[in-house]
Write a protein that holds these residues in place. Sequence first.
Motif, PDB file in Angstrom:
ATOM      1  N   SER A 172     -14.400  25.798 -55.429  1.00  0.00           N
ATOM      2  CA  SER A 172     -13.846  24.664 -55.543  1.00  0.00           C
ATOM      3  C   SER A 172     -12.723  24.543 -54.172  1.00  0.00           C
ATOM      4  O   SER A 172     -12.518  25.425 -53.456  1.00  0.00           O
ATOM      5  CB  SER A 172     -12.780  24.407 -56.639  1.00  0.00           C
ATOM      6  OG  SER A 172     -11.612  25.206 -56.575  1.00  0.00           O
ATOM      7  N   ASP A 173     -12.486  23.330 -53.862  1.00  0.00           N
ATOM      8  CA  ASP A 173     -11.745  23.326 -52.438  1.00  0.00           C
ATOM      9  C   ASP A 173     -10.275  23.032 -52.867  1.00  0.00           C
ATOM     10  O   ASP A 173      -9.466  22.439 -51.942  1.00  0.00           O
ATOM     11  CB  ASP A 173     -12.104  22.235 -51.706  1.00  0.00           C
ATOM     12  CG  ASP A 173     -12.391  20.609 -52.639  1.00  0.00           C
ATOM     13  OD1 ASP A 173     -12.206  20.768 -53.704  1.00  0.00           O
ATOM     14  OD2 ASP A 173     -12.634  19.678 -51.956  1.00  0.00           O
ATOM     15  N   SER A 174      -9.836  23.328 -54.145  1.00  0.00           N
ATOM     16  CA  SER A 174      -8.289  23.314 -54.447  1.00  0.00           C
ATOM     17  C   SER A 174      -7.971  24.382 -55.071  1.00  0.00           C
ATOM     18  O   SER A 174      -8.797  25.202 -55.644  1.00  0.00           O
ATOM     19  CB  SER A 174      -7.978  21.960 -55.261  1.00  0.00           C
ATOM     20  OG  SER A 174      -8.537  22.078 -56.516  1.00  0.00           O
ATOM     21  N   ILE A 175      -6.508  24.754 -55.041  1.00  0.00           N
ATOM     22  CA  ILE A 175      -5.886  25.715 -55.781  1.00  0.00           C
ATOM     23  C   ILE A 175      -4.870  25.315 -56.636  1.00  0.00           C
ATOM     24  O   ILE A 175      -4.205  24.428 -56.423  1.00  0.00           O
ATOM     25  CB  ILE A 175      -5.816  26.916 -54.847  1.00  0.00           C
ATOM     26  CG1 ILE A 175      -4.677  26.200 -53.883  1.00  0.00           C
ATOM     27  CG2 ILE A 175      -6.743  27.580 -54.216  1.00  0.00           C
ATOM     28  CD1 ILE A 175      -4.114  27.277 -52.868  1.00  0.00           C
ATOM     29  N   ASN A 176      -4.689  26.021 -57.716  1.00  0.00           N
ATOM     30  CA  ASN A 176      -3.535  25.864 -58.515  1.00  0.00           C
ATOM     31  C   ASN A 176      -2.479  26.733 -58.310  1.00  0.00           C
ATOM     32  O   ASN A 176      -2.613  28.081 -58.165  1.00  0.00           O
ATOM     33  CB  ASN A 176      -3.925  25.984 -60.110  1.00  0.00           C
ATOM     34  CG  ASN A 176      -5.129  24.975 -60.590  1.00  0.00           C
ATOM     35  OD1 ASN A 176      -4.912  23.731 -60.324  1.00  0.00           O
ATOM     36  ND2 ASN A 176      -6.161  25.459 -60.779  1.00  0.00           N
ATOM     37  N   ILE A 177      -1.087  26.161 -58.118  1.00  0.00           N
ATOM     38  CA  ILE A 177      -0.141  26.894 -57.668  1.00  0.00           C
ATOM     39  C   ILE A 177       1.237  26.591 -58.530  1.00  0.00           C
ATOM     40  O   ILE A 177       1.094  25.571 -58.797  1.00  0.00           O
ATOM     41  CB  ILE A 177       0.279  26.515 -56.075  1.00  0.00           C
ATOM     42  CG1 ILE A 177      -0.897  26.971 -55.323  1.00  0.00           C
ATOM     43  CG2 ILE A 177       1.709  27.142 -55.797  1.00  0.00           C
ATOM     44  CD1 ILE A 177      -1.200  28.380 -55.185  1.00  0.00           C
TER      45      ILE A 177
ATOM     46  N   PRO B 255      -4.972  21.775 -51.415  1.00  0.00           N
ATOM     47  CA  PRO B 255      -5.983  22.268 -50.997  1.00  0.00           C
ATOM     48  C   PRO B 255      -6.085  23.833 -50.630  1.00  0.00           C
ATOM     49  O   PRO B 255      -5.090  24.177 -50.343  1.00  0.00           O
ATOM     50  CB  PRO B 255      -6.024  21.388 -49.639  1.00  0.00           C
ATOM     51  CG  PRO B 255      -4.837  20.762 -49.624  1.00  0.00           C
ATOM     52  CD  PRO B 255      -3.984  21.015 -50.878  1.00  0.00           C
ATOM     53  N   GLU B 256      -7.170  24.186 -50.555  1.00  0.00           N
ATOM     54  CA  GLU B 256      -7.324  25.629 -50.263  1.00  0.00           C
ATOM     55  C   GLU B 256      -6.916  25.752 -48.578  1.00  0.00           C
ATOM     56  O   GLU B 256      -6.878  24.863 -47.791  1.00  0.00           O
ATOM     57  CB  GLU B 256      -8.876  25.984 -49.950  1.00  0.00           C
ATOM     58  CG  GLU B 256      -9.527  26.467 -51.454  1.00  0.00           C
ATOM     59  CD  GLU B 256     -10.851  27.091 -51.404  1.00  0.00           C
ATOM     60  OE1 GLU B 256     -11.310  27.032 -50.333  1.00  0.00           O
ATOM     61  OE2 GLU B 256     -11.466  27.364 -52.512  1.00  0.00           O
ATOM     62  N   GLY B 257      -6.319  26.955 -48.380  1.00  0.00           N
ATOM     63  CA  GLY B 257      -5.319  26.981 -46.956  1.00  0.00           C
ATOM     64  C   GLY B 257      -4.200  26.583 -46.975  1.00  0.00           C
ATOM     65  O   GLY B 257      -3.547  26.897 -45.935  1.00  0.00           O
ATOM     66  N   ALA B 258      -3.586  25.932 -48.271  1.00  0.00           N
ATOM     67  CA  ALA B 258      -2.024  25.696 -48.245  1.00  0.00           C
ATOM     68  C   ALA B 258      -1.249  27.016 -48.161  1.00  0.00           C
ATOM     69  O   ALA B 258      -1.614  27.934 -48.692  1.00  0.00           O
ATOM     70  CB  ALA B 258      -2.165  25.213 -49.573  1.00  0.00           C
TER      71      ALA B 258
END
Length: 108
Positions: free
Chosen positions: A2-7, A25-28
């Motif tokens: 996926s192109d998003s992450i849970n934080i 988004p990934e890379g955050a």
Amino acid sequence: MSDSINIEVVYALDQRQELVSLKLPEGATARDAVEASGLLHKYPEIDLEGANKLGVFAKLVKPDTVLRDRDRVEIYRPLIADPKAVRKKRADEGKVMKKGGGSASEEE
């Protein structure tokens, strides 16, 4: 992938803690997460450039650290007293400490 992450972003106060769950988004980075959490607006005393440090799962990180899925960003408040100085003061006063804190005379 996926192109998003849970934080999660956590800020502990004296009586409670603030926990904000985010999808970024990934890379955050850690700074991105704190800014997106809204905690900087809610608690203007947070200073990422000075007094407050950041961590991920209790390990210090720089604000530009890239996050991974399910990371928990922790905003640390500055220490009120230096733990080393407090222990030295107790030792100079002759107080014996038991393991785990408190004075040895409290064990009775």
